[in-house]
Write an enzyme that holds these catalytic residues in place. Structure first.
Site, PDB file in Angstrom:
ATOM      1  N   HIS A 154       5.340 -10.162 -12.103  1.00 52.29           N
ATOM      2  CA  HIS A 154       4.731  -9.309 -11.079  1.00 52.29           C
ATOM      3  C   HIS A 154       4.237 -10.077  -9.859  1.00 52.29           C
ATOM      4  CE1 HIS A 154       2.291  -6.026  -9.454  1.00 52.29           C
ATOM      5  NE2 HIS A 154       1.237  -6.826  -9.460  1.00 52.29           N
ATOM      6  N   TYR A 193      -8.943   1.480  -7.858  1.00 49.27           N
ATOM      7  CA  TYR A 193      -8.372   2.325  -8.910  1.00 49.27           C
ATOM      8  C   TYR A 193      -9.198   3.596  -9.093  1.00 49.27           C
ATOM      9  CZ  TYR A 193      -5.641  -1.800 -10.216  1.00 49.27           C
ATOM     10  OH  TYR A 193      -4.774  -2.864 -10.211  1.00 49.27           O
ATOM     11  N   ASP A 198       1.346  -5.462  -4.527  1.00 46.99           N
ATOM     12  CA  ASP A 198       0.489  -4.728  -5.438  1.00 46.99           C
ATOM     13  C   ASP A 198      -0.256  -3.657  -4.629  1.00 46.99           C
ATOM     14  OD1 ASP A 198      -0.635  -4.945  -8.398  1.00 46.99           O
ATOM     15  OD2 ASP A 198      -2.403  -4.790  -7.110  1.00 46.99           O
TER      16      ASP A 198
END
Length: 277
Positions: free
Chosen positions: A255, A200, A98
């Protein structure tokens, strides 16, 4: 090692395996921590490898600076270099999942002299991901990132009712209950979720430092059950590697590769390390 410092920040590290083994740095993503590799690391130790599992910036309680600029890709990659320095390592193998995968790609492009190999779990090369957002369904898959740019709102939504929304996302993604409990518990610590979301929120700053071609041997592991990261960016990642490259596709795995395909992940990493050696 249990911890190291950089610029007044204190990072937690899990150091395991043979002290003289080939060193492998393990980097987690959102909203995980170093425990994401709890089932991977012992297999690597059994293969004679030493692992350094890092609670990254925003996840180590002593390393949660305020402001999104502190979470630019240049900063989080520098944390890994500081880990290598603190461990007395000139270079190491780096495995990232990730966001940890984005760090691994960047290290392979910006600091190849410090890396022996790169392994990215799930995450495509940043340049391939950026292009895929405009040319495939990756934009839809990544739409949640727009929400994460807002101040305060994501924290309230994800942590309402004791983190029910965050818990639901993780459970629906196939994570086992013990992992969900750990990650939700960590994100409920004061300031933890805002620090994690700052990765982010720093994206508009990070794109100013493009990640170029990786020049060390690279293994890319992607899973067909990943709802966040699609095939287009995955297949284009090879265009950004100027070194031996291998793509391994795990069928049907969601994921969360380190938790849900731990043994296969460890086998692939071990083989990659030995091939490069």
């Amino acid at each position: 090692m249990e911890r190291f410092e950089r610029d007044g920040l204190v990072f937690d590290v899990r150091d395991g395996g043979p002290p003289d083994g080939e060193p492998v740095v393990l980097l987690h993503g959102f909203p995980q921590d170093s425990s994401a590799y709890d089932r991977v690391a012992p297999v690597l130790h059994g293969a004679g490898l030493r692992t350094l599992s890092l609670d990254q910036r925003g996840y180590s309680p002593g390393a949660r600076p305020r402001g999104r600029s502190a979470y630019r890709l240049r900063e989080v990659t520098a944390d890994v270099l500081a880990l290598l320095d603190a461990a007395g390592l000139g270079s190491a193998h780096v495995v990232g999942h990730d966001w940890g995968g984005a760090v691994a790609w960047a290290l392979g492009a910006w600091h190849p002299e410090r890396l022996r190999t790169v392994t990215s779990l799930s995450t495509p090369h940043p340049a391939a991901a950026g292009r895929a957002v405009l040319t495939s369904d990756q934009g839809l898959r990544s739409s949640y990132m727009a929400l994460f740019q807002l101040p305060v709102v994501p924290e309230r939504l994800l942590l309402a009712r004791d983190g029910a929304a965050l818990r639901g996302v993780l459970e629906n993604g196939g994570l086992p209950g013990d992992a969900v409990d750990r990650y939700v518990g960590r994100m409920r610590e004061p300031g933890a979720l805002s620090a994690a979301l700052a990765w982010y929120r720093a994206l508009p700053l990070s794109v100013r430092d493009p990640v170029g071609r990786v020049t060390v041997p690279t293994l890319h592991v992607w899973s067909t059950g990943d709802t966040f990261l699609g095939r287009t960016a995955t297949e284009r990642s090879r265009d950004h590697v100027q070194a031996p490259y291998r793509l391994e596709v795990l069928e049907g795995v969601p994921h969360w590769i380190p938790e849900l395909a731990a043994e296969r992940t460890a086998e692939l990493v071990t083989a990659h390390v030995r091939t490069a050696g």
